[in-house]
Structures are given as structure tokens and as C-alpha cells.
Design an enzyme around this catalytic site. Structure first.
Site, short mmCIF file in Angstrom:
data_model
loop_
_atom_site.label_atom_id
_atom_site.label_comp_id
_atom_site.label_asym_id
_atom_site.label_seq_id
_atom_site.Cartn_x
_atom_site.Cartn_y
_atom_site.Cartn_z
N SER A 171 65.15 28.70 75.04
CA SER A 171 63.95 29.52 75.24
C SER A 171 63.81 29.87 76.71
O SER A 171 63.64 28.97 77.56
CB SER A 171 62.71 28.77 74.77
OG SER A 171 61.54 29.44 75.20
N HIS A 211 66.14 32.81 72.98
CA HIS A 211 64.83 32.78 72.33
C HIS A 211 63.78 33.32 73.30
O HIS A 211 63.64 32.83 74.42
CB HIS A 211 64.50 31.34 71.93
CG HIS A 211 63.29 31.20 71.06
ND1 HIS A 211 63.32 31.42 69.71
CD2 HIS A 211 62.01 30.87 71.37
CE1 HIS A 211 62.11 31.22 69.19
NE2 HIS A 211 61.30 30.89 70.19
N ASP A 239 59.88 34.08 73.84
CA ASP A 239 58.53 33.73 73.38
C ASP A 239 57.53 34.77 73.87
O ASP A 239 57.22 34.83 75.06
CB ASP A 239 58.14 32.35 73.90
CG ASP A 239 58.89 31.24 73.19
OD1 ASP A 239 58.83 31.19 71.96
OD2 ASP A 239 59.52 30.42 73.88
N MET A 294 53.77 35.88 73.88
CA MET A 294 52.42 35.35 73.66
C MET A 294 51.40 36.32 74.22
O MET A 294 51.60 36.86 75.31
CB MET A 294 52.27 33.98 74.32
CG MET A 294 53.30 32.96 73.92
SD MET A 294 53.01 31.37 74.72
CE MET A 294 54.55 30.52 74.36
N HIS A 341 60.20 35.75 69.21
CA HIS A 341 59.18 34.97 68.53
C HIS A 341 57.81 35.54 68.90
O HIS A 341 57.33 35.38 70.02
CB HIS A 341 59.30 33.50 68.97
CG HIS A 341 58.33 32.58 68.34
ND1 HIS A 341 58.21 31.26 68.74
CD2 HIS A 341 57.43 32.75 67.33
CE1 HIS A 341 57.29 30.67 68.01
NE2 HIS A 341 56.79 31.55 67.17
N MET A 384 54.19 35.48 68.95
CA MET A 384 52.97 34.69 68.84
C MET A 384 51.81 35.59 69.26
O MET A 384 51.23 35.44 70.34
CB MET A 384 53.08 33.44 69.72
CG MET A 384 54.05 32.42 69.14
SD MET A 384 54.46 31.07 70.28
CE MET A 384 55.82 31.83 71.18
N MET A 410 57.44 25.08 63.64
CA MET A 410 56.99 24.69 64.98
C MET A 410 56.74 23.19 64.99
O MET A 410 55.98 22.66 64.18
CB MET A 410 55.71 25.43 65.36
CG MET A 410 55.87 26.92 65.58
SD MET A 410 56.94 27.34 66.98
CE MET A 410 56.11 26.54 68.35
N ASP A 443 61.30 24.54 66.69
CA ASP A 443 60.92 24.89 68.06
C ASP A 443 59.82 23.94 68.53
O ASP A 443 58.76 23.89 67.93
CB ASP A 443 60.42 26.34 68.09
CG ASP A 443 60.05 26.81 69.50
OD1 ASP A 443 60.15 26.02 70.45
OD2 ASP A 443 59.64 27.98 69.62
#
Length: 243
Positions: free
Chosen positions: A10, A35, A37, A39, A68, A70, A141, A180
Site C-alpha cells: 500500500s 495498492h 488507498d 479516502m 481501494h 473508501m 479489512m 488489508d
């Protein structure tokens, strides 16, 4: 057929002032995915990276870009990340009702990408039921999403095992199961033995003295645990199909 565990570092834990260097480093270390992330500060209490970074990262790596999301509004933003070069898009089941979750998976597939759905720690595995037959990957998660460097929540491997059984019951023998959160040398064997295929590692890779070696060490520990589970007949891999 049994496949070795894959590592997805990540970049939330990478050095953003030297991101190109860090991406090359994980490629050399044998990572299978990078990966990413995303957010939004609403779905989770943090604000991170987005489309501009993905657009620059995609042509700079041969790794699959595992995005990913979020975020509160994945259906609105899926086209942005599709156009930016994602290879795999992962939406959270908590952000969508059943109809929109199905719509999101279909939209990702229509774009020719891999589709994944993610579960927060308190969300039951059963929330994947509406789409598990169509998914390419399911993400469990093992920390509350929002920040890197958290500790693994004990018992997350039990949810991994539950998703394995759900996938088989749905006839989706090819489903990849990703974990993760707090994954490193001590925890990778737990989830790999339970059936996890793709391990997201943040600090365990990027904060290590030698990130390349860290990828190999986590992968080796996970593969050994998986092979031991196979030897014990824990999952009846040969009869039911390997992950």
C-alpha cells in the site's frame, strides 16, 4: 490449482517525495499489485490520494493498480478511476445498497476491469452475498479503514475462511481473497492459512530496512502457512479447487 500468495504493498505508507523510487523498489521485490488507498474524509476519517496520482502512477509501473475506494459515492466516481487507469476497483459494501452494489460491479466489468468489494471489520461476510458470484476479488479489512499502521484485529482470519466457503458455495472458485490491515510476518500466516490470496502490506514493507526483502519474507511466511494448511487437508484444496 494452488497459487502462491500475492503481495500488494500500500503506497499510503510509501515516501511520497520519492514515490517513483518506492514503486520501482516493490516491483523489484516481487509485488503483484500496487495498492492505492483512496479516502474522501467522509466514508473514513482521512483524506488521501485520488485520480491525479493514479494518472501519473499508471504509466510508471507494470504492476496492476489495485484501487481501494473508501468513499461515500463510488458510483459517481467510478468513471474517473476507470479513465485514470485502474486495473482493479474495490468498492465498499457499506457505501452502497444492494442494487447499487450490483450496478457498481457491473459497471467495473463493462469497462473491462477487475471488480472487488470490501468489508469493514464489523460488517458480516454475508454482505457480499448479492455479488460474490460475480466478483473477481473480495477484501476483508483486518483494521478499521482510515489510517495506516494499525494493529491487526484478532479473528479476522475467521472471516476470511467464511468468505472462502461462501465463494465455493456460489460457484466462484476463482475468487481472490484480499486482506488489508496490520499484515506482516506475524499475521500473514494466519490469514494465508485461512485462504487469503492477496495480502496488503503497508508499514511492513515501506518502513522496513529493506523493503524488497520484506516483501519476500512476508510472502514466504504466508506461502509456508498455506502449504501447511494444504498438508493438513484444512481446506480440501484438491477436491474443491484452490484459491
Amino acid at each position: 490449482m494452488y497459487q502462491p500468495v500475492k503481495i500488494a504493498p500500500s503506497i499510503l505508507s510509501a515516501d511520497f517525495m520519492n514515490l517513483g523510487r518506492d514503486i520501482r523498489m516493490i516491483e523489484e521485490g516481487g509485488a503483484a499489485f500496487v495498492h492505492i488507498d483512496v479516502m474522501d474524509g467522509h466514508f473514513v476519517p482521512n483524506l488521501t490520494m485520488g485520480v491525479p496520482l493514479l494518472k501519473q502512477l499508471k504509466p510508471a509501473t507494470n504492476l496492476l493498480c489495485d484501487v481501494h475506494l473508501m468513499i461515500d459515492n463510488p458510483l459517481d466516481e467510478l468513471p474517473w478511476f476507470i479513465d485514470a487507469g485502474a486495473d482493479l476497483l474495490n468498492v465498499h459494501v457499506e457505501a452502497l445498497d444492494e442494487a447499487d452494489l450490483k450496478r457498481a460491479v457491473a459497471q467495473i466489468h463493462e469497462a473491462g476491469l477487475l471488480a472487488a468489494a470490501a468489508l469493514k471489520p464489523k460488517t458480516p461476510a454475508s454482505a457480499l452475498s448479492p455479488v460474490i458470484a460475480e466478483l473477481d476479488m473480495a477484501l476483508v479489512m483486518s483494521v478499521e479503514p482510515g489510517f495506516s499502521g494499525q494493529s491487526y484485529i484478532a479473528g479476522s482470519d475467521l472471516k476470511v475462511a467464511e468468505v472462502v466457503q461462501m465463494a465455493r458455495a456460489a460457484g466462484n472458485e476463482e475468487l481472490l481473497i484480499q486482506v488489508d490491515g496490520g499484515i506482516g510476518l506475524a499475521t500473514a500466516p494466519l490469514v494465508a492459512a485461512a485462504g487469503a490470496d492477496v495480502l496488503v502490506c503497508g508499514n511492513a514493507v515501506f518502513k522496513a530496512d529493506d523493503p524488497r526483502a520484506a516483501i519476500g519474507a512476508v510472502k514466504d511466511a504466508a506461502d509456508e502457512a498455506r502449504e501447511n494448511a494444504l498438508a493438513r487437508g484444512q481446506w480440501n484444496w484438491e477436491e474443491e479447487g484452490a484459491r
